[in-house]
Write a protein that holds these residues in place. Structure first.
Motif, PDB file in Angstrom:
ATOM      1  N   UNK A   1      57.211  -0.671 -67.767  1.00  0.00           N
ATOM      2  CA  UNK A   1      58.007  -1.771 -68.317  1.00  0.00           C
ATOM      3  C   UNK A   1      57.115  -2.971 -68.632  1.00  0.00           C
ATOM      4  N   UNK A   2      57.574  -3.790 -69.572  1.00  0.00           N
ATOM      5  CA  UNK A   2      56.895  -5.036 -69.900  1.00  0.00           C
ATOM      6  C   UNK A   2      57.919  -6.163 -69.958  1.00  0.00           C
ATOM      7  N   UNK A   3      57.473  -7.347 -69.652  1.00  0.00           N
ATOM      8  CA  UNK A   3      58.266  -8.566 -69.779  1.00  0.00           C
ATOM      9  C   UNK A   3      57.317  -9.652 -70.243  1.00  0.00           C
ATOM     10  N   UNK A   4      57.861 -10.759 -70.714  1.00  0.00           N
ATOM     11  CA  UNK A   4      57.018 -11.864 -71.158  1.00  0.00           C
ATOM     12  C   UNK A   4      57.044 -12.991 -70.135  1.00  0.00           C
ATOM     13  N   UNK A   5      55.851 -13.457 -69.784  1.00  0.00           N
ATOM     14  CA  UNK A   5      55.658 -14.619 -68.919  1.00  0.00           C
ATOM     15  C   UNK A   5      55.462 -15.810 -69.835  1.00  0.00           C
ATOM     16  N   UNK A   6      56.226 -16.887 -69.623  1.00  0.00           N
ATOM     17  CA  UNK A   6      56.130 -18.057 -70.504  1.00  0.00           C
ATOM     18  C   UNK A   6      55.999 -19.343 -69.712  1.00  0.00           C
ATOM     19  N   UNK A   7      55.212 -20.274 -70.288  1.00  0.00           N
ATOM     20  CA  UNK A   7      55.143 -21.633 -69.784  1.00  0.00           C
ATOM     21  C   UNK A   7      55.231 -22.575 -70.982  1.00  0.00           C
ATOM     22  N   UNK A   8      55.838 -23.732 -70.774  1.00  0.00           N
ATOM     23  CA  UNK A   8      55.934 -24.721 -71.853  1.00  0.00           C
ATOM     24  C   UNK A   8      54.631 -25.491 -72.023  1.00  0.00           C
ATOM     25  N   UNK A   9      53.700 -25.317 -71.090  1.00  0.00           N
ATOM     26  CA  UNK A   9      52.408 -26.012 -71.131  1.00  0.00           C
ATOM     27  C   UNK A   9      51.454 -25.279 -72.072  1.00  0.00           C
ATOM     28  N   UNK A  10      51.242 -25.834 -73.262  1.00  0.00           N
ATOM     29  CA  UNK A  10      50.379 -25.198 -74.259  1.00  0.00           C
ATOM     30  C   UNK A  10      48.913 -25.147 -73.835  1.00  0.00           C
TER      31      UNK A  10
ATOM     32  N   UNK B   1      54.858 -24.783 -78.562  1.00  0.00           N
ATOM     33  CA  UNK B   1      55.931 -24.154 -77.792  1.00  0.00           C
ATOM     34  C   UNK B   1      55.449 -23.606 -76.457  1.00  0.00           C
ATOM     35  N   UNK B   2      54.179 -23.824 -76.118  1.00  0.00           N
ATOM     36  CA  UNK B   2      53.668 -23.356 -74.842  1.00  0.00           C
ATOM     37  C   UNK B   2      52.777 -22.139 -75.000  1.00  0.00           C
ATOM     38  N   UNK B   3      52.682 -21.371 -73.929  1.00  0.00           N
ATOM     39  CA  UNK B   3      51.850 -20.165 -73.917  1.00  0.00           C
ATOM     40  C   UNK B   3      52.659 -18.999 -73.386  1.00  0.00           C
ATOM     41  N   UNK B   4      52.215 -17.797 -73.738  1.00  0.00           N
ATOM     42  CA  UNK B   4      52.907 -16.601 -73.271  1.00  0.00           C
ATOM     43  C   UNK B   4      51.950 -15.463 -72.984  1.00  0.00           C
ATOM     44  N   UNK B   5      52.346 -14.591 -72.060  1.00  0.00           N
ATOM     45  CA  UNK B   5      51.580 -13.404 -71.709  1.00  0.00           C
ATOM     46  C   UNK B   5      52.539 -12.242 -71.529  1.00  0.00           C
ATOM     47  N   UNK B   6      52.098 -11.078 -71.903  1.00  0.00           N
ATOM     48  CA  UNK B   6      52.871  -9.870 -71.613  1.00  0.00           C
ATOM     49  C   UNK B   6      52.522  -9.435 -70.195  1.00  0.00           C
ATOM     50  N   UNK B   7      53.540  -9.228 -69.383  1.00  0.00           N
ATOM     51  CA  UNK B   7      53.342  -8.660 -68.053  1.00  0.00           C
ATOM     52  C   UNK B   7      53.626  -7.174 -68.170  1.00  0.00           C
ATOM     53  N   UNK B   8      52.645  -6.363 -67.852  1.00  0.00           N
ATOM     54  CA  UNK B   8      52.769  -4.910 -67.983  1.00  0.00           C
ATOM     55  C   UNK B   8      52.670  -4.279 -66.594  1.00  0.00           C
ATOM     56  N   UNK B   9      53.726  -3.563 -66.191  1.00  0.00           N
ATOM     57  CA  UNK B   9      53.736  -2.862 -64.904  1.00  0.00           C
ATOM     58  C   UNK B   9      52.936  -1.571 -65.065  1.00  0.00           C
ATOM     59  N   UNK B  10      51.780  -1.491 -64.404  1.00  0.00           N
ATOM     60  CA  UNK B  10      50.877  -0.365 -64.622  1.00  0.00           C
ATOM     61  C   UNK B  10      50.831   0.644 -63.475  1.00  0.00           C
ATOM     62  N   UNK B  11      51.210   0.237 -62.262  1.00  0.00           N
ATOM     63  CA  UNK B  11      51.212   1.177 -61.133  1.00  0.00           C
ATOM     64  C   UNK B  11      52.104   0.634 -60.023  1.00  0.00           C
ATOM     65  N   UNK B  12      52.649   1.520 -59.198  1.00  0.00           N
ATOM     66  CA  UNK B  12      53.475   1.052 -58.089  1.00  0.00           C
ATOM     67  C   UNK B  12      52.682   0.118 -57.168  1.00  0.00           C
TER      68      UNK B  12
END
Length: 105
Positions: free
Chosen positions: A38-47, A71-82
């Motif tokens: 699964x993936x989700x997006x991590x976001x902060x309003x701090x550019x 609009x800030x910064x973003x990262x994809x959070x990727x679940x890679x292993x338990x």
């Protein structure tokens, strides 16, 4: 007798991350769950926020380059292993979350 969770705080079993849901400062201190793949997006309003720190090997944070200016910064959070990873974002709006990753079923 177990101690109840603090208001607004969730346990891994009670706080899965729904599809399409962003991880933001509002999640500060929470334990969230994802499944491998699964993936989700991590976001902060701090550019100007630096890259987040990731403690643990269950989740990777990958920078997203197409976030609009101002609009800030973003990262994809990727679940890679338990396992469990703690992700901390520094800058003007610091926060940290823990993500528990379970195997695909």
């Amino acid at each position: 007798m177990p101690t109840p969770s603090a208001p607004g705080r969730a346990t891994a079993a009670s706080r899965p991350l729904p599809a399409g849901r962003f991880v933001t400062r509002a999640d500060d201190g929470r334990v969230l769950t994802m499944r491998v793949g699964e993936t989700r997006e991590l976001r902060t309003r701090d550019a100007l926020a630096p890259e987040p720190t990731v403690d643990g090997e269950a989740v990777e944070a990958i920078g997203i380059d197409n976030v609009q200016a101002g609009s800030g910064r973003g990262w994809e959070l990727r679940a890679v292993r338990p396992g469990r990873s703690r992700i901390a974002v520094a800058g003007a709006e610091p926060f940290a979350v823990t993500i528990e990753v379970s195997p695909v079923r």
